[in-house]
Structures are given as structure tokens and as C-alpha cells.
Design a protein around this motif. Structure first.
Motif: not given
Length: 412
Positions: A179-181, A201-204, A211-213, A228-232
Motif C-alpha cells: 500500500i502506497d505511502r 486492508v480487509s478487502l485485500i 498486505v505491506v504498508i 489497519s491489520n496489515a501483515d507487514m
């Protein structure tokens, strides 16, 4: 393949009058509390040893063929430097110049040769693609399938910038989405954007991708990424790009502190929610009791509306159907947005899918309070207080919506 030279412990190569080498920025797993990958990035110096920006290097080619050659040089350089370092089983994220790949339609043998020469197995390579650069959907799918056949993982880069959309995510089915900065930066400044980021994030995740932020540069942005519950997570807040893999970065301790802070914010949020509600609860339960003992619902709103936060009362049956019209406070009626008038009447509406209905039905005679949500009746943030009561052998759910100022929202 490009000819490389070993300078101390790192490979270099020359391109025109520049010296090129690699640096690597860690990508951390939030749950595992360690680096699970590294993005290979270009660094360059001119003949006088002065640093030159990667953007300037990328502007040097004068044709698509030269762009492709430079792109391949960078990939081979990064893979050589990465494989030359102690093996920690981490991924190497390699960026592709998608535009030159479309223009040249090169043969598929380069990556196979790169892996043979560097002895870097395909399972440790993540190919980053800017899908927005490629309009030819069929070729993009062919490209992704080629790397998948090799055994590489696929990442879509900079999602949320430009013309990114979920249709491409579902069609391409990447393993990872970065996900873009710009999104995390805005989410760090706006609660509304923070909720949007969490939804993205949920939809991805629903589409089957991790998901990486990326681009996290502050503590607030790090907390937003966690929420946001991102993974990385990736960014200067945790580690800058370096020529050596930063296996000694104490990300675990930093993450423990952030997770603890996240829990503290959640606790503060819940306390705030309870405080917002507690003063109202006694009046609400008094009105519900009056309704239970025979007072007409239409006569139950006056005391509730003495609280300026109360905007709407409505009555539901056991199946979730609204009985009669909603009651509105005078203060709220004066500022109603008439553009939403088709949604204001609740006659014959069914709210059984709402948490405030089914939670009340499951716990009769107990006051329930929802989390803040966007009300369809007026398009504003609110919380709903509800209680299920039995009257003359029938179950009803008495509901009242309270305004919830958007700026008061905390993390999810």
C-alpha cells in the motif's frame, strides 16, 4: 549478464560514468516481530564519488532497450549482493520496470539465468510490479504467470496511488499488495482516512493477498498500520536502507512497545466510549422501563432528547422491522441534510442485520451500546444504544442514536 566487481564485501558495477551498488530496506512482519524480507534499492555515485539520486540514473537511458538493460542490471546487482550475504531465509523484493517490459516484450530467460548465477532460489524472490503502468491486461497476466512458473512470489506495488482499483487485485491475484505511502500518511492525519485504510486492508485480505504498508515514517503512522491489520510494515521509522542486511535491528522490542501503546489506545477508546454513554444510560433505561410498563413509544423521546447528543429514537420488532416513524430531536431536525431525505424515513425498514438489534435480542433487558458507525439515516457517525424488552408477550428493541463526532474517534 552485467559484469560486477567485488568492492570489500559488496558488488558494484559501472553504468555510463556512474558506479552503481545496492542497499536493502527491511520489511518486517508485525506478528513475527522480525524482518521477513528486504527491498533491493539502487545507490549511485559519479566519477568524483558524489552521490547521485536513483531518479537521475533512471533518466539516463534514451530508448526502451536501454531502459530494459538498466533494469536488468539493477536486478542482477541486487540479487548478487543479497545472495552474497548470510542466508536468513528472507525474501528479496525486486522492482521491475513494467513499461520497458511492455515495450520490448523480452524473452523469458533472464530471471532463470539470474537465479542460476546468484544461486538465489525463486521462492525467495518477490517480483514487485507497478500494475498501473501496464494497460495491456493480457500481457500483464502473462508476465505474472511467467514469474509464478519460475516459483517467484508476485507483489503489486504502490496500491492506493494513481488509478489503482480492486478489480485489478482480483484479476491478478498477487501474493502481496504494498500500500502506497500516501494512504498511511493521510491516515495518520485523518480518522476518516484511517477507517478507509482499514477497509482497504480487509478487502485485500478477502481477495487472498498479504498486505505491506510501506513508507512508515512516524510512530503515529506505525500505530495506524498496526490498527489497519496489515501483515507487514516498511519504512524509515524502523530502518533505513543499508548495504548490509540489518539482521540485528531490534524490531521485536520496538514492536512490543508499539503493540502495548496500541492496546493502551484501545483501552482509552473504550473508556471514552463508556463515558460518552454512561451519563445517558440512566435516562435511557428509565424511558425503556416506561415503555415496558405501558407508555406509548411516541411519548418516550422527550427526556432522551434533553441530551444534545441524542438525535433519533426508533422501535424495532423481534425480526428487526421498524415499527412506525423515527422520533428526532428538535435540534437535530433543524440541521437535517435534506439531500438524504430518501433515507430518513424508517417506515417498514428492517435493521435485523445491525449489531445493535441482534445483540439486544440475544441479551434481553440489558442495555447494549454499539461501536461508532456511519448511520445510513443522515450519513453521520453515531453510536446506537438499544435494549430488548417484552411487552404484552411480544419482543421489541428500543433504540436511540447518539451523535459521535468524527474527530473524537480513536483507533479501531
Amino acid at each position: 549478464m552485467t559484469e560486477l566487481s567485488l568492492n570489500e564485501h559488496h558488488y558494484e558495477t559501472t553504468y555510463k560514468s556512474f558506479c552503481l551498488t545496492s542497499v536493502f530496506q527491511p520489511i518486517f512482519s508485525i506478528a513475527h516481530r522480525k524482518a521477513v524480507g528486504y527491498e533491493g534499492l539502487l545507490r549511485a555515485n559519479d566519477i568524483d564519488g558524489r552521490a547521485v539520486s536513483p531518479v537521475e540514473i533512471m533518466s539516463q537511458p534514451t530508448s526502451q532497450r536501454e531502459h530494459l538493460e538498466l533494469d536488468r542490471t539493477c536486478r542482477f546487482l541486487h540479487a548478487s549482493n543479497f545472495s552474497h550475504q548470510p542466508d536468513n531465509n528472507a525474501w528479496l523484493f525486486l522492482n521491475l520496470n513494467s513499461q520497458c517490459l511492455v515495450a520490448e516484450r523480452p524473452d523469458a530467460g533472464f530471471m532463470h539465468e539470474l537465479m542460476q548465477q546468484t544461486k538465489l532460489p525463486a521462492r525467495r524472490i518477490v517480483i514487485e510490479i507497478l500494475e498501473s503502468e501496464i494497460d495491456d491486461r493480457e500481457y500483464l497476466l502473462e508476465l505474472i504467470q511467467h514469474f509464478r512458473r519460475l516459483g517467484c512470489l508476485i507483489a503489486i506495488d504502490d496500491f492506493g496511488a494513481g488509478h489503482s482499483n480492486f478489480d485489478r487485485i482480483w484479476n491478478l491475484q498477487p501474493d502481496i499488495v504494498k500500500i502506497d505511502r500516501s494512504l498511511v500518511k493521510k491516515a495518520g492525519q485523518s480518522m476518516k482516512v484511517e477507517r478507509i485504510l482499514t477497509g482497504i486492508v480487509s478487502l485485500i485480505h478477502e481477495a487472498g493477498s498479504l498486505v505491506v504498508i510501506e513508507g512508515v515514517e512516524s510512530e503515529k503512522e506505525a500505530l495506524v498500520a498496526i490498527s489497519s491489520n496489515a501483515d507487514m510494515i516498511q519504512g524509515f521509522y524502523f530502518a533505513t536502507p543499508e548495504s548490509d542486511l540489518q539482521q540485528d535491528v531490534d524490531f521485536g522490542e520496538a514492536m512490543d512497545q508499539l503493540l502495548q501503546q496500541h492496546q493502551n489506545v484501545r483501552s482509552q477508546y473504550n473508556r471514552k466510549l463508556q463515558q460518552h454513554f454512561r451519563a445517558f444510560q440512566l435516562v435511557f433505561e428509565k424511558e425503556v422501563s416506561a415503555f415496558k410498563h405501558g407508555r406509548a413509544f411516541e411519548a418516550c423521546g422527550s427526556e432522551l432528547f434533553d441530551d444534545e447528543r441524542a438525535v433519533r429514537c426508533y422501535l424495532l420488532d423481534e425480526s428487526g422491522y421498524q415499527i412506525g416513524r423515527s422520533l428526532y430531536s428538535n435540534k437535530y431536525t433543524a440541521k437535517l441534510d435534506i439531500r438524504f431525505s430518501p433515507l430518513l424515513s424508517g417506515d417498514n425498514a428492517n435493521w435485523s442485520h445491525r449489531h445493535y438489534h441482534f445483540r439486544a435480542i440475544q441479551n434481553p433487558d440489558t442495555t447494549q451500546i454499539s461501536r461508532p458507525y456511519l448511520s445510513v439515516a443522515g450519513s453521520h457517525m453515531c453510536i446506537t444504544v438499544s435494549q430488548a424488552v417484552e411487552v404484552n408477550g411480544k419482543m421489541f428493541v428500543f433504540c436511540c442514536d447518539l451523535d459521535w463526532p468524527d474527530e473524537d474517534l480513536a483507533i479501531d
